[in-house]
Design a protein around this motif. Structure first.
Motif, PDB file in Angstrom:
ATOM      1  N   GLY A   1       0.928  -0.909   0.126  1.00 37.35           N
ATOM      2  CA  GLY A   1      -0.129  -0.064  -0.308  1.00 37.35           C
ATOM      3  C   GLY A   1       0.485   1.198   0.075  1.00 37.35           C
ATOM      4  O   GLY A   1       0.419   2.096  -0.256  1.00 37.35           O
ATOM      5  N   ARG A   2       1.883   1.168   1.210  1.00 39.61           N
ATOM      6  CA  ARG A   2       2.724   2.154   0.361  1.00 39.61           C
ATOM      7  C   ARG A   2       3.310   2.655  -0.497  1.00 39.61           C
ATOM      8  O   ARG A   2       3.704   3.766  -0.882  1.00 39.61           O
ATOM      9  N   TYR A   3       3.543   1.835  -1.798  1.00 36.55           N
ATOM     10  CA  TYR A   3       3.689   2.291  -2.933  1.00 36.55           C
ATOM     11  C   TYR A   3       2.497   2.876  -4.432  1.00 36.55           C
ATOM     12  O   TYR A   3       2.698   3.438  -5.579  1.00 36.55           O
ATOM     13  N   ILE A   4       1.007   2.922  -3.280  1.00 35.09           N
ATOM     14  CA  ILE A   4      -0.430   3.743  -3.835  1.00 35.09           C
ATOM     15  C   ILE A   4       0.074   5.400  -4.297  1.00 35.09           C
ATOM     16  O   ILE A   4       0.407   5.516  -2.714  1.00 35.09           O
ATOM     17  N   ASN A   5      -0.054   6.324  -4.947  1.00 34.43           N
ATOM     18  CA  ASN A   5       0.143   7.125  -5.649  1.00 34.43           C
ATOM     19  C   ASN A   5      -1.529   7.861  -5.004  1.00 34.43           C
ATOM     20  O   ASN A   5      -2.031   7.594  -5.088  1.00 34.43           O
ATOM     21  N   HIS A   6      -1.383   8.736  -4.928  1.00 37.89           N
ATOM     22  CA  HIS A   6      -2.577  10.412  -5.066  1.00 37.89           C
ATOM     23  C   HIS A   6      -2.528  10.422  -5.552  1.00 37.89           C
ATOM     24  O   HIS A   6      -2.250  10.680  -6.694  1.00 37.89           O
ATOM     25  N   CYS A   7      -4.077  10.858  -5.827  1.00 38.66           N
ATOM     26  CA  CYS A   7      -4.934  10.510  -7.262  1.00 38.66           C
ATOM     27  C   CYS A   7      -6.578  11.708  -6.856  1.00 38.66           C
ATOM     28  O   CYS A   7      -6.572  11.427  -6.005  1.00 38.66           O
ATOM     29  N   CYS A   8      -6.315  13.242  -7.432  1.00 38.69           N
ATOM     30  CA  CYS A   8      -7.861  13.916  -6.893  1.00 38.69           C
ATOM     31  C   CYS A   8      -8.809  13.171  -7.636  1.00 38.69           C
ATOM     32  O   CYS A   8     -10.044  13.218  -7.010  1.00 38.69           O
ATOM     33  N   ASP A   9      -9.091  12.345  -8.234  1.00 36.97           N
ATOM     34  CA  ASP A   9      -9.768  11.849  -8.583  1.00 36.97           C
ATOM     35  C   ASP A   9      -9.618  10.556  -8.925  1.00 36.97           C
ATOM     36  O   ASP A   9      -9.433   9.174  -9.859  1.00 36.97           O
ATOM     37  N   PRO A  10      -8.776   9.555  -7.722  1.00 33.31           N
ATOM     38  CA  PRO A  10      -8.701   8.046  -6.747  1.00 33.31           C
ATOM     39  C   PRO A  10      -9.921   7.168  -8.222  1.00 33.31           C
ATOM     40  O   PRO A  10     -11.122   7.223  -7.981  1.00 33.31           O
ATOM     41  N   ASN A  11      -9.461   5.804  -8.634  1.00 27.69           N
ATOM     42  CA  ASN A  11     -10.284   4.669  -8.450  1.00 27.69           C
ATOM     43  C   ASN A  11      -9.740   3.308  -7.017  1.00 27.69           C
ATOM     44  O   ASN A  11     -11.180   2.831  -7.196  1.00 27.69           O
ATOM     45  N   LEU A  12      -9.321   4.292  -6.262  1.00 29.97           N
ATOM     46  CA  LEU A  12      -9.586   3.182  -4.679  1.00 29.97           C
ATOM     47  C   LEU A  12     -10.081   4.029  -3.743  1.00 29.97           C
ATOM     48  O   LEU A  12      -9.547   5.794  -4.012  1.00 29.97           O
ATOM     49  N   TYR A  13     -11.137   3.682  -2.796  1.00 31.64           N
ATOM     50  CA  TYR A  13     -11.571   4.471  -1.617  1.00 31.64           C
ATOM     51  C   TYR A  13     -10.959   3.772  -0.502  1.00 31.64           C
ATOM     52  O   TYR A  13     -11.230   2.274  -0.579  1.00 31.64           O
ATOM     53  N   MET A  14     -10.861   4.843   0.919  1.00 30.77           N
ATOM     54  CA  MET A  14     -10.308   3.841   2.239  1.00 30.77           C
ATOM     55  C   MET A  14     -11.756   3.789   2.902  1.00 30.77           C
ATOM     56  O   MET A  14     -12.520   4.163   3.302  1.00 30.77           O
ATOM     57  N   ALA A  15     -11.805   2.413   3.054  1.00 30.37           N
ATOM     58  CA  ALA A  15     -12.376   2.151   4.312  1.00 30.37           C
ATOM     59  C   ALA A  15     -11.817   2.002   5.687  1.00 30.37           C
ATOM     60  O   ALA A  15     -10.588   1.108   5.730  1.00 30.37           O
ATOM     61  N   VAL A  16     -12.457   1.932   7.462  1.00 34.00           N
ATOM     62  CA  VAL A  16     -12.186   1.972   7.981  1.00 34.00           C
ATOM     63  C   VAL A  16     -11.685  -0.130   8.600  1.00 34.00           C
ATOM     64  O   VAL A  16     -13.424   0.209   9.243  1.00 34.00           O
ATOM     65  N   VAL A  17     -11.816  -0.797   8.826  1.00 34.61           N
ATOM     66  CA  VAL A  17     -12.113  -2.267   9.273  1.00 34.61           C
ATOM     67  C   VAL A  17     -11.616  -2.488  10.726  1.00 34.61           C
ATOM     68  O   VAL A  17     -10.054  -1.914  10.885  1.00 34.61           O
ATOM     69  N   ARG A  18     -12.080  -3.066  11.659  1.00 33.48           N
ATOM     70  CA  ARG A  18     -11.329  -3.702  13.164  1.00 33.48           C
ATOM     71  C   ARG A  18     -11.800  -4.658  12.682  1.00 33.48           C
ATOM     72  O   ARG A  18     -13.269  -5.558  12.225  1.00 33.48           O
ATOM     73  N   ILE A  19     -10.936  -6.151  13.262  1.00 27.60           N
ATOM     74  CA  ILE A  19     -10.868  -7.344  12.945  1.00 27.60           C
ATOM     75  C   ILE A  19     -10.896  -8.138  14.734  1.00 27.60           C
ATOM     76  O   ILE A  19     -11.286  -8.498  15.502  1.00 27.60           O
ATOM     77  N   ASP A  20      -9.564  -7.484  15.426  1.00 25.64           N
ATOM     78  CA  ASP A  20      -9.112  -8.295  16.251  1.00 25.64           C
ATOM     79  C   ASP A  20      -8.964  -7.352  17.931  1.00 25.64           C
ATOM     80  O   ASP A  20      -9.437  -7.426  18.486  1.00 25.64           O
ATOM     81  N   ASN A  21      -9.340  -6.207  17.574  1.00 21.84           N
ATOM     82  CA  ASN A  21      -8.957  -5.555  18.188  1.00 21.84           C
ATOM     83  C   ASN A  21      -8.892  -4.026  18.386  1.00 21.84           C
ATOM     84  O   ASN A  21      -9.732  -3.244  16.748  1.00 21.84           O
ATOM     85  N   GLU A  22      -8.889  -2.876  18.653  1.00 25.96           N
ATOM     86  CA  GLU A  22      -9.606  -1.553  17.750  1.00 25.96           C
ATOM     87  C   GLU A  22      -8.961  -0.928  17.150  1.00 25.96           C
ATOM     88  O   GLU A  22      -9.398   0.228  16.360  1.00 25.96           O
ATOM     89  N   VAL A  23      -7.469  -1.520  17.190  1.00 29.69           N
ATOM     90  CA  VAL A  23      -7.083  -0.879  16.086  1.00 29.69           C
ATOM     91  C   VAL A  23      -7.430  -0.608  14.911  1.00 29.69           C
ATOM     92  O   VAL A  23      -7.136  -1.811  14.219  1.00 29.69           O
ATOM     93  N   PRO A  24      -7.548   0.275  14.305  1.00 27.02           N
ATOM     94  CA  PRO A  24      -8.269   0.341  12.301  1.00 27.02           C
ATOM     95  C   PRO A  24      -7.346   0.085  11.625  1.00 27.02           C
ATOM     96  O   PRO A  24      -6.213   0.197  11.628  1.00 27.02           O
ATOM     97  N   LYS A  25      -7.955  -1.246  10.762  1.00 26.05           N
ATOM     98  CA  LYS A  25      -7.167  -1.287   9.313  1.00 26.05           C
ATOM     99  C   LYS A  25      -7.850  -0.893   8.430  1.00 26.05           C
ATOM    100  O   LYS A  25      -8.881  -0.150   8.505  1.00 26.05           O
ATOM    101  N   LEU A  26      -6.888   0.389   7.800  1.00 23.11           N
ATOM    102  CA  LEU A  26      -7.136   1.086   6.505  1.00 23.11           C
ATOM    103  C   LEU A  26      -7.145   0.165   5.399  1.00 23.11           C
ATOM    104  O   LEU A  26      -5.771  -0.407   5.389  1.00 23.11           O
ATOM    105  N   ALA A  27      -7.558  -0.429   5.342  1.00 22.08           N
ATOM    106  CA  ALA A  27      -8.373  -0.989   3.706  1.00 22.08           C
ATOM    107  C   ALA A  27      -8.835  -0.015   2.904  1.00 22.08           C
ATOM    108  O   ALA A  27      -9.846   0.442   2.762  1.00 22.08           O
TER     109      ALA A  27
END
Length: 529
Positions: free
Chosen positions: A196-222
């Motif tokens: 994910g660190r290699y994904i560039n910014h775009c003002c009109d992107p093809n991805l969106y971010m969702a916050v997901v939790r699984i094992d604990n309260e620390v969120p995953k940026l999906a």
């Protein structure tokens, strides 16, 4: 040609560079978040209880589905959305490592990792990028944005040392709580991260971010596909913090136990007993870039809606003039799967704890050895483990932190167990599971190794002191701690458990239960010290 992911993902990812002679930076690969400096809520620990579902898939009665206010994914793994304009309208909590449903459960998507083939490639103006090597349908999960979870002060320190030419990977998620607090999660894959660190910014992107939790309260940026993505198309998301598809919509998330809901909002009961909504969005403000001087960077996304400059969180580049709520500094801001117990392990230990509590408890082992001859066998978890490690040092007690590759790398007392050593624990975990009735081995090798290292914590010890929630039947302990406790009981070790569920006292001497014959019994002060 070597795999960028170093075998840590389901699919190998390779590099393409037809632009120059640059090589990928030397980054330690991790497919998931890890605890970094200032983080006091370990992303690898398991604090949520699991479901007991035997049906496939988990139904509407599943507690994990209920916490998410209904199913989050369809049968194809696509994130469900109410409208195309706002794909996210409710919290997302997947089934976790302690759930008894299978690895193919419909409520397990982000945790299963990469599903589509991608490639790291060199761009002409933006450095490294990531592109798809096959078509990706809309709302399908692509990858996480994973790295070190930092305390806000550490994130600010790192950002303040950057020059204009340095890439900024620090991503700050801000969750706005009903009580006015802002819970900030800072993820930095600069030195340790995933693709994910290699994904560039775009003002009109093809991805969106969702916050997901699984094992604990620390969120995953999906990161999910905002639309259908074509083969060979570069992947991008909006660094300005787009949650969903537009800046005008705020996604509703949760940072406390969900009690009920209706069609339009998620409702929770906060620590003061007040109900209300929590709005969550990644609030990276777009400010006057010219006024920010050396930190502003031009945007080369090339879209029709290009803003001209890369967005960033301006607060990271200004003086810290007020206390900040983050996973490193405020443990009251968390999702809690037990409405009757909102404190974290550390909350229960940090106030009014007698300075000599460790000395008091070690006398329970009824041995004539000097305290300094003891060894503290630890798992290195952030919270009570680190508390005991500190207390051990105060009394001259040696600590051994049993760990494995990719876990607790910064702990000075760390002992890294080999794969062969870790496998020695399997027979003991299978035995413990005859009582616990959980899932081992799970689909996650990391979680399996977390449980395996527990065996080494109790193998050579003379007694166990644990922090956890004792089950209603008084015979087992919930969560990951339950495995350690059960293995210790099979080895006929004395086990003391501070019961977080029933004991609100912060004094261990008033809140400890001791295993006696067939169950955990409350012990009075005289029997504990």
């Amino acid at each position: 040609m070597s795999d960028v992911c170093k075998g840590e993902e389901n699919i190998q990812v390779f590099v393409e560079n037809f632009i120059d002679d640059e090589h990928l930076p030397d980054v330690k690969y991790t497919p998931f978040n890890v605890a970094g400096p200032g983080c006091e809520c370990d992303p690898s620990e398991i604090t949520y209880t699991g479901c007991d579902c035997q049906n496939e898939p988990c139904g509407t009665n599943c507690p994990c589905i209920q916490r998410s206010v209904g199913h989050s994914y369809d049968v194809n793994g696509c994130l469900l959305s109410n409208t195309q304009a706002c794909p996210i309208s409710k919290p997302i909590l997947e089934c976790n490592s302690l759930c008894q449903c299978s690895s193919s459960c419909q409520n397990r998507v982000v945790q299963n990792g990469l599903k589509f083939r991608v490639e790291v490639f060199r761009t002409e103006q933006k450095g490294w990028g990531l592109k798809a090597l096959e078509n990706i349908p809309r709302n399908q999960f692509v990858c996480e944005y994973a790295g070190e979870v930092l305390g806000y002060k550490e994130a600010h320190r790192r950002a303040s040392t950057q020059s204009k030419d340095d890439p900024n990977y620090i991503h700050v998620l801000k969750e706005h709580l009903q009580n006015g607090k802002v819970l900030k999660t800072c993820v930095d894959p600069t030195y340790m991260g995933n693709i994910g660190r290699y994904i560039n910014h775009c003002c009109d992107p093809n991805l969106y971010m969702a916050v997901v939790r699984i094992d604990n309260e620390v969120p995953k940026l999906a990161l999910f596909a905002k639309r259908e993505i074509l083969d060979e198309e570069e992947l991008s998301f909006d660094y300005a913090g787009e949650i969903g598809a537009t800046h005008d919509n705020e996604a509703t998330s949760v940072c406390n136990y969900l009690q009920n809901c209706n069609k339009n909002k998620s409702t929770y009961i906060d620590e003061n007993g007040e109900s209300g909504n929590i709005n969550m969005f990644n609030e990276t403000k777009i400010v006057d870039m010219m006024s920010m001087g050396s930190v502003s960077k031009p945007c080369y996304c090339g879209s029709d809606t290009c803003r001209g400059f890369l967005p960033f969180d301006h607060e990271l580049y200004t003086e810290l003039d007020s206390p900040t709520t983050s996973h490193a500094e405020d443990q009251n801001c968390k999702i809690d799967d037990d409405a009757d117990s909102r404190e974290s392990d550390e909350d229960l230990w940090k106030d009014e704890l007698p300075n000599d509590v460790f000395l008091q408890l070690t006398t329970q082992l009824e041995t004539k050895c000097e305290v300094a001859k003891y060894v503290n066998h630890s798992g290195g978890a952030i919270g009570s483990d680190l508390f005991w490690q500190q207390m051990s040092g105060n009394y001259g007690i040696q600590t051994r932190v049993y760990s494995f590759k990719g876990h607790s790398p910064n702990n000075p007392s760390r002992i890294e167990l080999s794969n062969t050593e870790l496998k020695e624990a399997d027979i003991h975990l299978h035995k413990a599971n005859k009582v616990l009735h959980r899932v081992f081995p799970s689909k996650s090798s990391f979680v399996n190794n977390l449980l395996r290292r527990d065996w080494f914590q109790i193998r050579d010890t003379e007694g166990v002191f644990a922090v956890g929630k004792i089950a209603k039947n008084r015979k087992t302990v919930e969560g990951g701690t339950g495995w350690t406790v059960q293995m210790a009981l099979y080895e006929q070790k004395p086990v003391h458990v501070f019961d977080c569920r029933r004991n609100k006292s912060t004094k261990v001497t008033e809140g400890t239960c001791l295993w006696h014959r067939f169950s955990f019994k409350q012990r009075d002060r005289k029997s504990v010290v």
